[in-house]
Design an enzyme around this catalytic site. Structure first.
Site, short mmCIF file in Angstrom:
data_model
loop_
_atom_site.label_atom_id
_atom_site.label_comp_id
_atom_site.label_asym_id
_atom_site.label_seq_id
_atom_site.Cartn_x
_atom_site.Cartn_y
_atom_site.Cartn_z
N HIS A 61 -2.59 1.32 0.64
CA HIS A 61 -1.97 1.43 1.97
C HIS A 61 -2.60 2.58 2.73
O HIS A 61 -3.06 3.55 2.12
CB HIS A 61 -0.46 1.69 1.85
CG HIS A 61 0.32 0.51 1.36
ND1 HIS A 61 0.38 -0.68 2.06
CD2 HIS A 61 1.04 0.31 0.23
CE1 HIS A 61 1.11 -1.55 1.38
NE2 HIS A 61 1.52 -0.98 0.26
N HIS A 64 -4.21 -5.69 -5.98
CA HIS A 64 -4.16 -6.16 -4.59
C HIS A 64 -5.42 -5.69 -3.88
O HIS A 64 -5.64 -4.49 -3.75
CB HIS A 64 -2.92 -5.59 -3.88
CG HIS A 64 -1.64 -6.09 -4.48
ND1 HIS A 64 -1.06 -7.27 -4.11
CD2 HIS A 64 -0.86 -5.58 -5.48
CE1 HIS A 64 0.06 -7.46 -4.83
NE2 HIS A 64 0.19 -6.46 -5.69
N ARG A 85 -6.32 -6.81 -0.70
CA ARG A 85 -6.05 -6.76 0.75
C ARG A 85 -7.07 -7.50 1.61
O ARG A 85 -7.12 -7.28 2.82
CB ARG A 85 -5.98 -5.30 1.24
CG ARG A 85 -5.04 -4.39 0.47
CD ARG A 85 -3.62 -4.86 0.54
NE ARG A 85 -2.69 -3.87 0.02
CZ ARG A 85 -1.52 -4.17 -0.52
NH1 ARG A 85 -1.13 -5.44 -0.62
NH2 ARG A 85 -0.71 -3.23 -0.95
N ASP A 117 -1.37 -2.63 -10.87
CA ASP A 117 -0.70 -3.06 -9.64
C ASP A 117 -1.22 -2.23 -8.46
O ASP A 117 -0.45 -1.74 -7.62
CB ASP A 117 0.84 -2.97 -9.76
CG ASP A 117 1.54 -3.76 -8.65
OD1 ASP A 117 0.86 -4.40 -7.83
OD2 ASP A 117 2.79 -3.72 -8.61
N HIS A 143 -3.58 -7.36 -12.54
CA HIS A 143 -2.69 -7.30 -11.37
C HIS A 143 -3.23 -6.28 -10.36
O HIS A 143 -2.97 -5.08 -10.46
CB HIS A 143 -1.27 -6.92 -11.82
CG HIS A 143 -0.25 -7.07 -10.75
ND1 HIS A 143 0.99 -7.61 -10.97
CD2 HIS A 143 -0.27 -6.76 -9.42
CE1 HIS A 143 1.69 -7.61 -9.85
NE2 HIS A 143 0.94 -7.10 -8.89
N ASN A 190 -1.19 -12.16 -1.97
CA ASN A 190 -0.42 -11.80 -0.76
C ASN A 190 -1.30 -11.14 0.30
O ASN A 190 -1.02 -10.05 0.78
CB ASN A 190 0.79 -10.92 -1.11
CG ASN A 190 0.41 -9.59 -1.73
OD1 ASN A 190 -0.69 -9.45 -2.28
ND2 ASN A 190 1.28 -8.61 -1.64
#
Ligand SMILES: [Zn+2]
Ligand SMILES: [Zn+2]
Length: 429
Positions: free
Chosen positions: A313, A67, A69, A309, A65, A99
């Site tokens: 950011h 991200h 980006r 996860d 899992h 996503n």
């Protein structure tokens, strides 16, 4: 670069057996040539020798899992920078979430991720969206996406609110042996909540997210999976109730598995006192009682994998008020140390058990040929120093983003070398 590496005197965890053995690992041309008590390969100068006395050697980790980006938010992380961060964390295989912008809901977009991931040293597999644009309205062309290389399906970041649509997705998904990876959130309860609803949300004046947000949806999806016969995987558990429900569902024969993040194992909501927005994550970091239930779920085998996860950011998106900050913490580089510190040091879990939750456990769920150290197999290995401790520092972060909830923490289990495909891809400075 050496094509042959010998690691001597290691505490070897092969990802299968819980107990380690003391011995050597010999890597040649990308493969595990031998793994045994004492391997004698002469004194050729063409072989890289590593003395691993007192160190742990384990398979390259599998993080199911992440991200990345990319495409769309490359200022936060790219496929390349995410891979570099993974290697610094001992991760050689990962599943990235869809996503992005655009959302990974078309075969061509999966191809983009697979192509870009190819030469990074990390095996990067994409999960494809279950619904178009993650909008929860219309199912994607799951068959075409599975053919194009989707290793799983997920609307992560969003939950499919429409129960009937979720049921149709489950029924349809039975054709492929790929799990549905479910982010569970009931919007009526999560609304504009920021943190766990409890003592600290009250005293700090932060809007809370009830446990019911997770538990209602998990309960619903267990019912739907039982009825449809689908294979489901609940990601990032946060509540005591969810562990209990999944344990029961497993006993009843529902085809269900689950994972937990390293930060939900490490922290409880008392961390919020610092007002550090790196602790704003979804689902929220919950109470000490919930954290304890997650740890027990790992120990009793209800929980099948530990994940990062990893959610990068920008500083500008995190250095703001709690209500404006984005949800998420990065976690690839601290995945092992954070879970080792909380579970093995803190709670006496056998290290071999943790190793399997970070390697062969997730590999098996996803059908990947990875996560073990075996003669004749690809050589993905990590050497870890579990002796001393180290402080997580912002300036040492490899990821493009620095929003780590672990900055300032003292952790045990520093990654010293990461070997992928028989090559040293990371070496701690
Ligand atoms: Zn999620
Ligand atoms: Zn996520």
């Amino acid at each position: 670069m050496y094509s042959r590496i010998i690691i001597k005197n290691a505490n070897i965890f092969d990802g299968i057996k819980t107990k380690p053995f003391k011995g050597d690992l010999y890597i040649k041309d990308g493969m595990v040539e031998d793994i045994d008590e004492n391997i004698d390969i002469g004194d050729s100068k063409a072989i890289r020798r590593i003395d691993a006395s007192g160190m742990m050697v384990m398979p390259g980790m599998v993080d199911m899992h992440v991200h990345l980006r990319d495409p769309g938010f490359e200022e936060k992380e790219t496929i390349e920078s995410g891979a570099a961060s993974a290697l610094a964390g001992g991760i050689t295989t990962m599943l990235c979430m869809p996503n992005t912008r655009p959302v990974l809901d078309e075969p061509a977009l999966l191809q983009y991720v697979i192509e870009r991931g190819r030469n990074t040293g990390v095996r990067i597999y994409p999960a494809a969206a279950m619904t178009r644009g993650l909008e929860g309205r219309e199912m994607t062309s799951m068959g075409l996406l599975a053919e194009a290389g989707a290793a799983g399906f997920s609307d992560d970041g969003m939950a499919v609110a429409d129960a009937r649509l979720m049921f149709e997705i489950m029924r349809y998904s039975r054709q492929w042996k790929k799990p549905l990876i479910l982010h569970e959130e009931e919007y009526g309860f999560s609304r504009s909540g920021l943190v766990h609803e409890g003592r600290y949300s009250d005293s700090l004046g932060l809007e809370g997210i009830s446990r019911l947000s997770d538990d209602l949806m998990i309960g619903r999806d267990i019912m739907l999976a039982r009825e449809s016969g689908a294979r489901i995987h609940i990601t990032h558990l946060s509540t005591k109730g969810s562990v209990q429900m999944i344990k029961r569902a497993k006993d009843e024969g529902v085809d269900i598995s689950c994972d937990v993040t390293a930060h939900h194992l490490f922290f409880d909501d008392s961390c919020l006192k610092s007002f550090n927005t790196s602790f704003k994550v979804k689902p929220p970091i919950r109470s000490a009682e919930d954290r304890q239930a997650l740890i027990e779920g790992v120990i009793d085998g209800t929980i099948d994998a530990v994940i990062s996860d990893h959610a990068p950011h920008l500083d500008t998106e995190k250095n703001t008020t709690f209500s404006l900050a984005q949800f998420g913490t990065i976690g690839l580089e601290t995945l092992f140390a954070a879970s080792y510190t909380s579970l093995c040091r803190g709670k006496g879990l056998q290290p071999g058990k943790l190793v399997s939750l970070l390697t062969s456990g997730p590999a098996k769920l996803l059908g990947f040929d990875a996560g073990t150290l075996e003669k004749g197999k690809r050589a993905d290995a990590v050497m870890v120093d579990t002796g001393g401790s180290y402080k997580v520092r912002k300036e040492d972060i490899v990821s493009k983003s620095r929003n780590s909830a672990f900055i300032g923490q003292e952790l045990q289990g520093r990654i010293i070398y990461t070997i992928s495909n028989g090559k040293i891809m990371y070496e701690s400075g």
